[in-house]
Enzyme design. Structure first.
Site, PDB file in Angstrom:
ATOM      1  N   ASP A 106     -22.900 -17.430  50.296  1.00 36.01           N
ATOM      2  CA  ASP A 106     -23.997 -18.203  50.880  1.00 36.01           C
ATOM      3  C   ASP A 106     -24.699 -17.326  51.912  1.00 36.01           C
ATOM      4  O   ASP A 106     -24.090 -16.401  52.461  1.00 36.01           O
ATOM      5  CB  ASP A 106     -23.482 -19.486  51.557  1.00 36.01           C
ATOM      6  CG  ASP A 106     -24.570 -20.556  51.680  1.00 36.01           C
ATOM      7  OD1 ASP A 106     -25.548 -20.316  52.424  1.00 36.01           O
ATOM      8  OD2 ASP A 106     -24.459 -21.606  51.038  1.00 36.01           O
TER       9      ASP A 106
ATOM     10  N   LYS B 273     -37.672 -25.202  38.973  1.00 34.52           N
ATOM     11  CA  LYS B 273     -36.553 -25.821  38.259  1.00 34.52           C
ATOM     12  C   LYS B 273     -36.820 -25.902  36.751  1.00 34.52           C
ATOM     13  O   LYS B 273     -35.889 -25.847  35.943  1.00 34.52           O
ATOM     14  CB  LYS B 273     -36.247 -27.199  38.839  1.00 34.52           C
ATOM     15  CG  LYS B 273     -35.693 -27.137  40.270  1.00 34.52           C
ATOM     16  CD  LYS B 273     -34.408 -26.302  40.348  1.00 34.52           C
ATOM     17  CE  LYS B 273     -33.748 -26.348  41.706  1.00 34.52           C
ATOM     18  NZ  LYS B 273     -32.506 -25.538  41.753  1.00 34.52           N
TER      19      LYS B 273
ATOM     20  N   ASN C 146     -26.225 -21.842  42.088  1.00 37.74           N
ATOM     21  CA  ASN C 146     -26.526 -23.107  42.775  1.00 37.74           C
ATOM     22  C   ASN C 146     -27.494 -22.957  43.947  1.00 37.74           C
ATOM     23  O   ASN C 146     -28.263 -23.883  44.221  1.00 37.74           O
ATOM     24  CB  ASN C 146     -25.205 -23.717  43.279  1.00 37.74           C
ATOM     25  CG  ASN C 146     -25.441 -24.794  44.305  1.00 37.74           C
ATOM     26  OD1 ASN C 146     -25.780 -25.934  43.990  1.00 37.74           O
ATOM     27  ND2 ASN C 146     -25.289 -24.441  45.588  1.00 37.74           N
TER      28      ASN C 146
ATOM     29  N   TYR D 144     -41.476 -26.506  43.623  1.00 37.58           N
ATOM     30  CA  TYR D 144     -40.064 -26.783  43.308  1.00 37.58           C
ATOM     31  C   TYR D 144     -39.915 -27.143  41.819  1.00 37.58           C
ATOM     32  O   TYR D 144     -39.036 -26.632  41.133  1.00 37.58           O
ATOM     33  CB  TYR D 144     -39.578 -27.927  44.196  1.00 37.58           C
ATOM     34  CG  TYR D 144     -38.107 -28.246  44.053  1.00 37.58           C
ATOM     35  CD1 TYR D 144     -37.136 -27.388  44.561  1.00 37.58           C
ATOM     36  CD2 TYR D 144     -37.687 -29.419  43.431  1.00 37.58           C
ATOM     37  CE1 TYR D 144     -35.778 -27.695  44.445  1.00 37.58           C
ATOM     38  CE2 TYR D 144     -36.339 -29.734  43.315  1.00 37.58           C
ATOM     39  CZ  TYR D 144     -35.383 -28.871  43.820  1.00 37.58           C
ATOM     40  OH  TYR D 144     -34.049 -29.171  43.700  1.00 37.58           O
TER      41      TYR D 144
ATOM     42  N   ILE E  47     -29.471 -36.474  45.419  1.00 42.23           N
ATOM     43  CA  ILE E  47     -28.097 -36.293  45.889  1.00 42.23           C
ATOM     44  C   ILE E  47     -28.109 -36.105  47.404  1.00 42.23           C
ATOM     45  O   ILE E  47     -28.920 -35.331  47.939  1.00 42.23           O
ATOM     46  CB  ILE E  47     -27.446 -35.054  45.211  1.00 42.23           C
ATOM     47  CG1 ILE E  47     -27.587 -35.124  43.682  1.00 42.23           C
ATOM     48  CG2 ILE E  47     -25.978 -34.943  45.632  1.00 42.23           C
ATOM     49  CD1 ILE E  47     -26.936 -36.327  43.015  1.00 42.23           C
TER      50      ILE E  47
HETATM   51  P1  NAP Z   1     -28.136 -27.512  50.568  1.00 40.77           P
HETATM   52  O1  NAP Z   1     -27.144 -28.467  51.092  1.00 40.77           O
HETATM   53  O2  NAP Z   1     -29.302 -27.124  51.370  1.00 40.77           O
HETATM   54  O3  NAP Z   1     -27.339 -26.208  50.084  1.00 40.77           O
HETATM   55  C1  NAP Z   1     -28.011 -25.054  49.624  1.00 40.77           C
HETATM   56  C2  NAP Z   1     -27.304 -23.834  50.185  1.00 40.77           C
HETATM   57  O4  NAP Z   1     -27.981 -22.663  49.682  1.00 40.77           O
HETATM   58  C3  NAP Z   1     -27.381 -23.769  51.714  1.00 40.77           C
HETATM   59  O5  NAP Z   1     -26.154 -23.370  52.265  1.00 40.77           O
HETATM   60  C4  NAP Z   1     -28.461 -22.727  51.937  1.00 40.77           C
HETATM   61  O6  NAP Z   1     -28.344 -22.056  53.174  1.00 40.77           O
HETATM   62  C5  NAP Z   1     -28.195 -21.791  50.788  1.00 40.77           C
HETATM   63  N1  NAP Z   1     -29.290 -20.861  50.560  1.00 40.77           N
HETATM   64  C6  NAP Z   1     -30.619 -21.058  50.786  1.00 40.77           C
HETATM   65  N2  NAP Z   1     -31.298 -19.939  50.521  1.00 40.77           N
HETATM   66  C7  NAP Z   1     -30.404 -19.010  50.108  1.00 40.77           C
HETATM   67  C8  NAP Z   1     -30.494 -17.660  49.713  1.00 40.77           C
HETATM   68  N3  NAP Z   1     -31.678 -17.009  49.677  1.00 40.77           N
HETATM   69  N4  NAP Z   1     -29.369 -16.997  49.365  1.00 40.77           N
HETATM   70  C9  NAP Z   1     -28.173 -17.627  49.395  1.00 40.77           C
HETATM   71  N5  NAP Z   1     -28.015 -18.908  49.783  1.00 40.77           N
HETATM   72  C10 NAP Z   1     -29.126 -19.596  50.136  1.00 40.77           C
HETATM   73  O7  NAP Z   1     -28.758 -28.072  49.205  1.00 40.77           O
HETATM   74  P2  NAP Z   1     -28.108 -28.803  47.921  1.00 40.77           P
HETATM   75  O8  NAP Z   1     -28.758 -30.121  47.830  1.00 40.77           O
HETATM   76  O9  NAP Z   1     -26.644 -28.703  47.935  1.00 40.77           O
HETATM   77  O10 NAP Z   1     -28.738 -27.910  46.777  1.00 40.77           O
HETATM   78  C11 NAP Z   1     -27.977 -27.114  45.895  1.00 40.77           C
HETATM   79  C12 NAP Z   1     -28.765 -26.948  44.605  1.00 40.77           C
HETATM   80  O11 NAP Z   1     -28.942 -28.236  44.007  1.00 40.77           O
HETATM   81  C13 NAP Z   1     -30.169 -26.380  44.818  1.00 40.77           C
HETATM   82  O12 NAP Z   1     -30.460 -25.479  43.767  1.00 40.77           O
HETATM   83  C14 NAP Z   1     -31.052 -27.611  44.726  1.00 40.77           C
HETATM   84  O13 NAP Z   1     -32.355 -27.304  44.342  1.00 40.77           O
HETATM   85  C15 NAP Z   1     -30.308 -28.412  43.680  1.00 40.77           C
HETATM   86  N6  NAP Z   1     -30.631 -29.840  43.662  1.00 40.77           N
HETATM   87  C16 NAP Z   1     -30.389 -30.640  44.754  1.00 40.77           C
HETATM   88  C17 NAP Z   1     -30.707 -31.991  44.677  1.00 40.77           C
HETATM   89  C18 NAP Z   1     -30.463 -32.939  45.835  1.00 40.77           C
HETATM   90  O14 NAP Z   1     -30.974 -34.075  45.808  1.00 40.77           O
HETATM   91  N7  NAP Z   1     -29.694 -32.534  46.853  1.00 40.77           N
HETATM   92  C19 NAP Z   1     -31.278 -32.515  43.522  1.00 40.77           C
HETATM   93  C20 NAP Z   1     -31.514 -31.681  42.447  1.00 40.77           C
HETATM   94  C21 NAP Z   1     -31.179 -30.349  42.516  1.00 40.77           C
HETATM   95  P3  NAP Z   1     -29.304 -22.523  54.402  1.00 40.77           P
HETATM   96  O15 NAP Z   1     -28.834 -23.891  54.799  1.00 40.77           O
HETATM   97  O16 NAP Z   1     -29.053 -21.491  55.461  1.00 40.77           O
HETATM   98  O17 NAP Z   1     -30.703 -22.543  53.879  1.00 40.77           O
END
Ligand code: NAP
Length: 269
Positions: free
Chosen positions: A37, A164, A90, A160, A195
Site C-alpha cells: 500500500d 473501471k 485492488n 472513475y 461498500i
Molecule cells: P480505500 O479504503 O480508500 O482503500 C484503497 C487503498 O489504496 C488505500 O489504502 C489507499 O491509500 C491505497 N492507494 C491509493 N492510491 C494508491 C497508489 N497509487 N498506490 C498504492 N496504493 C494506493 O478504498 P476501497 O473502497 O477499499 O477501494 C478498494 C478498491 O475497490 C478500489 O479499486 C475501488 O475503486 C474499488 N471499489 C470500491 C467500492 C466502494 O464502495 N468502497 C466500490 C466499487 C469498487 P490512501 O488512503 O493513502 O489513498
C-alpha cells in the site's frame, strides 16, 4: 488446512477497506500474503491483524503507478517464497466531479492509479506466475477490482467509470491471452457495489457533484447511497473479500474472463 495453504498472494491497496479484508480473507485460508500500500501505517496494521489471527503476511510500501517498484517487489516475492500464485489488483482512488470540472491532471492520475496499475501488476506478475513451483502447482489467479461503475454510468463519476470499464475489458483480454497460452492462469474482475470503506470520505463533495449523484443530499454519505441498493444497505469489505477468496481458489478453476458482481442487487434493475 485452508483452501489456499502454501499459496502466495500479492494484494495492492491492502492497508485499508476492501484490500485489507481481501488480505485477511486470503490469509485465513492459509495463503502467505504480500501486503502492499502507499499508506505504510495502514499496511502494517493489516499485517498485524493477520498475524494476530495466526496468519502469515509481510508489508512493503508501494505506489502502484511506478513500474520499477512493481519489478522490484515481484522479484522480492520470488526471492522470499519462490512462487507467486495470486495477484489482487485492488488499489484505487475515486475522482469525482462533473466532467466539465475534471482537470486533465485529475483524469490522468485516475487512469494511472486505477488502470495503469493493473497493467503493470499483470505485466510483472505473469512471468513469476509461470515459473515452476516446488509442489508442481501450475497456473495462478489474477483478480482485478473493478466496480459497478465499470458496468454502468454514474453522474459525477466519468473518470472513475472510464477507469473501471477499462479494468473490466483488460481483464477479459488478459484472460484470453493466458487461455491461449494454456498457462493455467485465470484473470477475472470483481465488481463491488456500494461498500462501506474510507474511500467515500476521500471523494470530492462539491455541491454540484453531490446534488447530481444524490438529489437532496449534502454529502456523499455511504449509508444514504447504500440504502439505494435493492437490499437496502451498503455492503461490507468482507462481502467482497469472500468473492476474491473464491476466485483465488481452485473452486473457481473454470472461471476466467468473468465478472463477479457483488452489489446487493445494484445492477439487477
Ligand atoms: P480505500 O479504503 O480508500 O482503500 C484503497 C487503498 O489504496 C488505500 O489504502 C489507499 O491509500 C491505497 N492507494 C491509493 N492510491 C494508491 C497508489 N497509487 N498506490 C498504492 N496504493 C494506493 O478504498 P476501497 O473502497 O477499499 O477501494 C478498494 C478498491 O475497490 C478500489 O479499486 C475501488 O475503486 C474499488 N471499489 C470500491 C467500492 C466502494 O464502495 N468502497 C466500490 C466499487 C469498487 P490512501 O488512503 O493513502 O489513498
Amino acid at each position: 488446512m485452508g483452501t489456499l495453504t502454501g499459496r502466495v498472494a500479492f494484494v495492492t491497496g491492502a492497508g485499508s477497506g476492501i484490500g485489507r479484508a481481501c488480505a485477511i480473507g486470503l490469509a485465513a485460508e492459509g495463503a502467505m500474503v504480500f501486503v502492499t500500500d502507499i499508506d505504510a501505517p495502514g499496511g502494517r496494521e493489516t499485517v498485524a491483524q493477520i498475524e494476530a489471527a495466526g496468519g502469515l503476511a509481510t508489508f512493503r510500501g508501494q505506489d502502484v503507478t511506478e513500474e520499477d517498484r512493481w519489478a522490484e517487489l515481484v522479484q522480492r516475492v520470488m526471492d522470499l517464497y519462490g512462487r507467486l500464485d495470486i495477484l489482487v489488483n485492488n488499489a484505487g482512488i475515486g475522482t469525482s466531479g462533473l466532467i466539465t470540472d475534471v482537470t486533465l491532471e485529475q483524469w490522468l492520475h485516475q487512469m494511472n492509479v486505477n488502470v495503469t496499475s493493473c497493467f503493470l501488476g499483470i505485466k510483472h506478475a505473469l512471468p513469476a506466475m509461470r515459473s515452476p513451483r516446488p509442489d508442481g502447482h501450475v497456473g495462478g489467479s489474477i483478480i482485478n477490482i473493478s466496480s459497478v461503475a465499470g458496468l454502468g454510468g454514474s453522474a459525477g463519476m466519468s473518470a472513475y467509470c472510464a477507469s473501471k470499464g477499462a479494468v473490466r475489458l483488460m481483464t477479459k483480454a488478459v484472460a484470453m491471452e493466458c487461455a491461449a497460452m494454456r498457462d493455467g492462469i485465470r484473470c477475472n474482475s470483481v465488481h463491488p457495489g456500494i461498500i462501506d470503506t474510507p474511500i467515500w470520505q476521500k471523494l470530492d463533495t462539491s455541491g454540484a457533484l453531490v446534488s447530481a449523484v444524490t438529489p437532496g443530499a449534502n454529502a456523499l454519505d455511504v449509508d444514504v447511497i447504500g440504502a439505494g441498493a435493492p437490499v437496502g444497505h451498503a455492503g461490507k469489505p468482507e462481502d467482497i473479500a469472500a468473492g476474491v477468496v473464491f476466485l483465488a481458489s481452485d473452486a473457481s478453476r473454470y472461471m476466467t474472463g468473468s465478472e463477479l458482481v457483488i452489489d446487493g442487487g445494484w445492477t439487477a434493475h
